[in-house]
Design an enzyme around this catalytic site. Structure first.
Site, PDB file in Angstrom:
ATOM      1  N   ARG A  10       0.816  -1.218   0.000  1.00  0.00           N
ATOM      2  CA  ARG A  10       0.000   0.000   0.000  1.00  0.00           C
ATOM      3  C   ARG A  10       0.850   1.268   0.000  1.00  0.00           C
ATOM      4  NH1 ARG A  10      -2.014   1.073   4.690  1.00  0.00           N
ATOM      5  NH2 ARG A  10      -2.927  -0.968   5.070  1.00  0.00           N
ATOM      6  N   TYR A  27     -14.264  22.590 -11.817  1.00  0.00           N
ATOM      7  CA  TYR A  27     -14.720  21.281 -12.325  1.00  0.00           C
ATOM      8  C   TYR A  27     -15.879  20.800 -11.449  1.00  0.00           C
ATOM      9  CZ  TYR A  27     -14.012  16.297 -13.570  1.00  0.00           C
ATOM     10  OH  TYR A  27     -14.153  15.005 -13.985  1.00  0.00           O
ATOM     11  N   ASP A  30      -6.153  23.272  -9.282  1.00  0.00           N
ATOM     12  CA  ASP A  30      -6.335  22.173 -10.222  1.00  0.00           C
ATOM     13  C   ASP A  30      -5.610  22.609 -11.495  1.00  0.00           C
ATOM     14  OD1 ASP A  30      -7.222  20.444 -12.229  1.00  0.00           O
ATOM     15  OD2 ASP A  30      -9.155  20.102 -11.237  1.00  0.00           O
ATOM     16  N   LYS A  52      -5.596  12.776 -17.731  1.00  0.00           N
ATOM     17  CA  LYS A  52      -5.646  13.577 -18.947  1.00  0.00           C
ATOM     18  C   LYS A  52      -4.268  13.578 -19.624  1.00  0.00           C
ATOM     19  CE  LYS A  52      -9.769  14.163 -17.400  1.00  0.00           C
ATOM     20  NZ  LYS A  52     -10.229  15.256 -16.555  1.00  0.00           N
TER      21      LYS A  52
HETATM   22  C1  LIG Z   1     -11.157  15.195 -15.479  1.00  0.00           C
HETATM   23  C2  LIG Z   1     -10.816  16.253 -14.527  1.00  0.00           C
HETATM   24  C3  LIG Z   1     -10.621  15.958 -13.183  1.00  0.00           C
HETATM   25  C4  LIG Z   1     -10.867  14.596 -12.592  1.00  0.00           C
HETATM   26  O1  LIG Z   1     -10.051  13.603 -13.066  1.00  0.00           O
HETATM   27  P1  LIG Z   1     -10.513  12.060 -13.003  1.00  0.00           P
HETATM   28  O2  LIG Z   1      -9.251  11.331 -13.185  1.00  0.00           O
HETATM   29  O3  LIG Z   1     -11.516  11.903 -14.119  1.00  0.00           O
HETATM   30  O4  LIG Z   1     -11.129  11.829 -11.653  1.00  0.00           O
HETATM   31  C5  LIG Z   1     -10.240  16.987 -12.357  1.00  0.00           C
HETATM   32  N1  LIG Z   1     -10.079  18.237 -12.814  1.00  0.00           N
HETATM   33  C6  LIG Z   1     -10.279  18.559 -14.102  1.00  0.00           C
HETATM   34  C7  LIG Z   1     -10.079  19.968 -14.534  1.00  0.00           C
HETATM   35  C8  LIG Z   1     -10.666  17.585 -15.005  1.00  0.00           C
HETATM   36  O5  LIG Z   1     -10.904  17.912 -16.277  1.00  0.00           O
END
Ligand SMILES: *Cc1c(COP(=O)(O)O)cnc(C)c1O
Length: 404
Positions: A69, A123, A195, A220
């Protein structure tokens, strides 16, 4: 971790190629040479030599084999590489998704009775976490206008603990004055979190702009191939221990296979983003000339709120942006999207394949109102030939015109 090392003069592309490949993760003890990248180390149980060894390692240790873990060199190598990409960082923790990274970072800095300032263009799932988890636990979230610096000052109270930024904002791409916000927060001992998924540390190293905690949905651009879910939180040396402890307490981790795929994706982030940037700019500029399009929301285009801040603070733009249609309704927008040959219809973005998504920001606002000339479409520009994508959108706009 790079904290405490002498000044690092390497460029970010050199770092992408070299980061996270420590000798002890790529070679065998006592043998010369080694492989290029840390391989997949799958493990739950770690075997100890004897009781003394077990006692000496303990359980609260970082980057030493103790139990599955706590990770293995595969995840440590990726986390280390992400730390190296953020000058000023003390360390990085990995999470099973971007949303898990966001919730993990917020849980690390907030306590009952605290107030969180949240950007209104955030988001949507981040907003849901604040309302459906933090609020019932006694943490109040107040939303602020991404374009109004004075609003933040007005909303601050004695119990304001953290300011959350997302720049550019989800769906609508407003760029925030990040250095001004972080300066204001630092004076008051307030933690700032961002973010940073859209720009990645390559186009915006957040910690060197004064942010304390930088969050990525690695799903992403870091992964880049639409086949892994992952998130990361990179923090200053001062905040990293509490981010790490919170992640451990919640049992957050990633599978070694996923970490290996993400580390593989990271190596080509530079060339991929350069192509995403150039193709997206071609397409955004072409869309801006079209009569069916009222506005293109792309931080590198002058129409985008906060464009000057983007030009001042960011070293590039990525492949995700939106456009607002000139009039038309839901059916006309669907006619545009449904017939596209080269764009998939789906959530997420940052992969090599282009996507088109109908988006409706008005639903996700509380401090500001979203008003637009018509429905909106968000595009993820992939690595296809931009001319093919433009021809596809041209036919889509003709379908829209026929219905609008
Ligand atoms: C997709 C996204 C997330 C979340 O990511 P996941 O891996 O899908 O949980 C967070 N912030 C932004 C700006 C996003 O586009």
């Amino acid at each position: 971790m790079t904290g405490g090392k002498e000044r690092d003069d390497r460029g970010p592309l050199t770092k992408l190629a070299q980061a996270g490949r420590r000798r002890e993760w790529t070679g065998m003890p006592g043998q010369p040479g080694g492989i290029v990248s840390p391989p997949v180390w799958r493990a739950s149980t770690i075997l100890y030599d004897n009781v003394a060894h077990l006692r000496a390692v303990g359980t609260n240790i970082h980057e030493r084999l103790s139990y599955g873990r706590k990770g293995t060199p595969t995840a440590w190598g990726l986390a280390d590489a992400l730390t190296e990409m953020e000058p000023g960082a003390g360390g990085t923790m990995l999470y099973p998704s971007g949303v898990a990274a966001i919730s993990g970072a917020l849980m690390a800095v907030l306590r009952p009775g605290d107030r969180l300032l949240m950007v209104d263009s955030v988001y949507d799932p981040t907003r849901n976490f604040c309302e459906q988890v933090l609020r019932p636990y006694g943490i109040d979230t107040i939303y602020y206008d991404p374009c109004d610096l004075a609003a933040i000052d007005r909303l601050l109270h004695d119990n304001s603990r953290a300011i959350f930024l997302e720049s550019p904002g989800s769906l609508t791409f407003e760029v925030q004055d990040i250095p001004a916000i972080t300066a204001l927060a630092r004076d008051r001992g307030i933690v700032t979190l961002i973010d940073n998924t859209w720009a990645t540390p390559l186009f915006f190293p957040a910690l060197s702009h004064g942010v304390d905690i930088s969050i990525l949905a690695c799903t992403k651009y870091i992964v880049g191939h639409s086949d892994v879910m992952m998130g990361s939180v990179t923090a200053t040396a001062g905040l990293f221990p509490q981010v790490r402890q919170t992640a451990w307490l919640f049992g957050q981790m990633t599978s070694p296979d996923d970490a290996w795929l993400a580390a593989r994706g990271l190596r080509t982030l530079g060339v991929r983003l350069a192509q995403h940037q150039s193709s997206a700019l071609d397409i955004a500029r072409w869309l801006a000339t079209r009569p069916e399009v009222a506005r293109v929301l792309h931080p590198a285009l002058p129409d985008c709120p906060g464009h000057d801040l983007w030009a001042r603070d960011f070293s590039g733009s990525s492949g995700l942006f939106s456009f607002v249609l000139n009039g038309g309704d839901e059916a006309a927008r669907a006619a545009l999207i449904d017939g596209l040959a080269h764009f998939g219809i789906g959530y997420s973005w940052g992969g090599f394949e282009s996507l088109a998504l109908p988006v409706d920001p008005a639903r996700h606002r509380s401090a500001t109102r979203w008003q637009a000339e018509g429905p909106m479409v968000r595009l993820n520009i992939g690595l296809e030939d931009p001319a093919d994508l433009i021809a596809d959108l041209d036919a889509g706009l003709a379908r829209f015109r026929a219905r609008a």
